[in-house]
Design an enzyme around this catalytic site. Structure first.
Site, PDB file in Angstrom:
ATOM      1  N   GLY A  90      -0.804  -1.012 -12.734  1.00 14.52           N
ATOM      2  CA  GLY A  90       0.057   0.118 -12.428  1.00 14.52           C
ATOM      3  C   GLY A  90       0.367   0.962 -13.644  1.00 14.52           C
ATOM      4  O   GLY A  90      -0.544   1.404 -14.353  1.00 14.52           O
ATOM      5  N   ALA A  91       1.644   1.179 -13.920  1.00 14.53           N
ATOM      6  CA  ALA A  91       2.059   2.017 -15.040  1.00 14.53           C
ATOM      7  C   ALA A  91       1.922   1.319 -16.386  1.00 14.53           C
ATOM      8  O   ALA A  91       2.092   1.948 -17.434  1.00 14.53           O
ATOM      9  CB  ALA A  91       3.508   2.463 -14.838  1.00 14.53           C
TER      10      ALA A  91
ATOM     11  N   ASP B 215      -7.671   3.350  -6.369  1.00 14.09           N
ATOM     12  CA  ASP B 215      -8.992   3.803  -5.950  1.00 14.09           C
ATOM     13  C   ASP B 215      -9.556   4.822  -6.931  1.00 14.09           C
ATOM     14  O   ASP B 215     -10.745   4.798  -7.274  1.00 14.09           O
ATOM     15  CB  ASP B 215      -8.930   4.445  -4.554  1.00 14.09           C
ATOM     16  CG  ASP B 215      -8.319   3.524  -3.514  1.00 14.09           C
ATOM     17  OD1 ASP B 215      -8.405   2.290  -3.688  1.00 14.09           O
ATOM     18  OD2 ASP B 215      -7.761   4.041  -2.532  1.00 14.09           O
TER      19      ASP B 215
ATOM     20  N   ARG C  21      -5.068  -7.000   1.549  1.00 12.21           N
ATOM     21  CA  ARG C  21      -4.094  -6.590   2.549  1.00 12.21           C
ATOM     22  C   ARG C  21      -3.874  -7.776   3.504  1.00 12.21           C
ATOM     23  O   ARG C  21      -4.711  -8.043   4.378  1.00 12.21           O
ATOM     24  CB  ARG C  21      -4.581  -5.363   3.323  1.00 12.21           C
ATOM     25  CG  ARG C  21      -4.868  -4.147   2.454  1.00 12.21           C
ATOM     26  CD  ARG C  21      -3.604  -3.596   1.814  1.00 12.21           C
ATOM     27  NE  ARG C  21      -3.897  -2.410   1.005  1.00 12.21           N
ATOM     28  CZ  ARG C  21      -4.169  -2.424  -0.292  1.00 12.21           C
ATOM     29  NH1 ARG C  21      -4.208  -3.583  -0.940  1.00 12.21           N
ATOM     30  NH2 ARG C  21      -4.402  -1.307  -0.944  1.00 12.21           N
TER      31      ARG C  21
ATOM     32  N   ASP D  21      -9.806   3.110   1.375  1.00 11.40           N
ATOM     33  CA  ASP D  21      -9.884   2.824  -0.065  1.00 11.40           C
ATOM     34  C   ASP D  21     -11.251   3.122  -0.666  1.00 11.40           C
ATOM     35  O   ASP D  21     -11.361   3.836  -1.664  1.00 11.40           O
ATOM     36  CB  ASP D  21      -9.460   1.381  -0.342  1.00 11.40           C
ATOM     37  CG  ASP D  21     -10.395   0.338   0.250  1.00 11.40           C
ATOM     38  OD1 ASP D  21     -11.041   0.605   1.287  1.00 11.40           O
ATOM     39  OD2 ASP D  21     -10.478  -0.778  -0.309  1.00 11.40           O
ATOM     40  N   THR D  22     -12.318   2.596  -0.062  1.00 12.88           N
ATOM     41  CA  THR D  22     -13.646   2.840  -0.632  1.00 12.88           C
ATOM     42  C   THR D  22     -14.085   4.286  -0.444  1.00 12.88           C
ATOM     43  O   THR D  22     -14.838   4.822  -1.260  1.00 12.88           O
ATOM     44  CB  THR D  22     -14.687   1.904  -0.002  1.00 12.88           C
ATOM     45  OG1 THR D  22     -14.617   2.012   1.434  1.00 12.88           O
ATOM     46  CG2 THR D  22     -14.439   0.459  -0.409  1.00 12.88           C
TER      47      THR D  22
END
Length: 313
Positions: free
Chosen positions: A237-238, A268, A177, A37-38
């Site tokens: 999100g969307a 990200d 996570r 991710d990073t």
């Protein structure tokens, strides 16, 4: 927080883990690449800022050929390696992506012995930790907190405080996570411990709800502002994202996408574009729109990193 930094050439350090990625195809063959991710954010940030900033990655790798290949990819993307530790006899973590007939993805991880778990605990970590407070921006995620372990997290927290005392800005992307934590409560304690050292929080609404049971984005904004975070972005999100800076609040609509190919690294890339625009002096509202723009491009291509040729100008 009207400006992220006060000068035109910021030094940014992103702290985290990059893993070996295996994508399993329907015929059983595997395609190997790298992901994290990073690291995804670092690549997009480097592409967007170019020569206008120094972008360094902070992690620990092994002395193997996969680690060599990772470093070469990062160099090609303009990312600095001076804070990358190479630990003899160690290896990076590994994960495999399996996709079923309906397109749903399943991730399998091998990371318990990954080199990054010793990133801030070895003698080689001392000069890295000593150098971090000299950066203008320090960026890390919830995954960073998980893989560093308790000792590493404590040393990171101390470093964040030193960095802020010297005028650095601290940026946090929540990326929760569950499988990386022993329990929900352990994760909650780790997140809350660092939040008092964070200037900009980039939060995925779904992750915040899973971790803290927040009802909606408005509650998330209010909670983080109450903890002293001066700039909060809630990614949905969307849907539109929510932004709160000082006494101002914005709701910025997402960009419409006709066909979504792969949502990997959507958050990200949003974070990278948001931070890049803020570092260039853009307003929070413009930064959120830039985040939506890049994320909308990323999800129209397979994999975490889109070709340079389709990057926004």
């Amino acid at each position: 927080m009207s400006e992220m930094v006060s000068h035109s050439y910021p030094r940014v350090a992103l702290i985290g883990e990059c893993m070996i990625e295996l994508q399993q195809h329907a015929n059983g063959t595997l395609k190997q690449s790298f992901g994290g991710d990073t690291l995804n954010t670092a690549v997009y940030l480097s592409r967007l800022l170019g020569s206008a900033a120094q972008v360094d990655y902070v992690t620990a790798l092994g002395d193997d050929s996969f680690s060599d290949a990772m470093c070469q990819v990062w160099t090609d993307e303009g990312i600095g390696l001076s804070r990358v530790q190479r630990l003899p006899g160690r290896l990076p973590g590994l994960y495999c992506i399996q996709t079923d007939a309906s397109g749903e993805r399943r991730f399998l991880y091998w990371r318990n012995e990954a080199a990054v778990r010793e990133c801030f605990t070895t003698p080689a970590a001392e000069p890295v930790l000593a150098a971090l407070p000299d950066y203008d921006v320090l960026y890390f995620s919830g995954i960073t907190l998980a893989v560093l372990g308790e000792t590493g997290r404590a040393r990171l927290l101390s470093t964040l405080g030193d960095a802020r005392d010297r005028g650095a800005r601290v940026v946090f992307d929540n990326n929760y996570r569950p499988r990386l934590w022993r329990s929900v409560e352990q994760a909650r304690q780790a997140y809350r411990a660092v939040m008092h050292e964070v200037d900009l929080a980039l939060l995925t609404e779904e992750d915040e709800q899973a971790l803290f049971d927040y009802s909606d984005g408005e509650q998330i904004l209010q909670t983080y502002r109450a903890m002293g975070v001066s700039e909060v972005v809630v990614k949905r999100g969307a849907q539109s994202c929510l932004v709160s800076v000082d006494d101002r609040r914005y709701e910025v609509p997402a960009h419409t996408v006709q066909k979504v190919i792969d949502t990997t690294a959507a958050g990200d890339s949003f974070s990278a574009a948001y931070l890049a625009r803020r570092l260039r002096g853009g307003s929070p509202k413009d930064a959120a729109d830039a985040g939506h723009q890049l994320a909308s491009l990323v999800i129209q291509h397979p994999g975490a990193l889109i070709p340079r040729s389709v990057m926004p100008v």
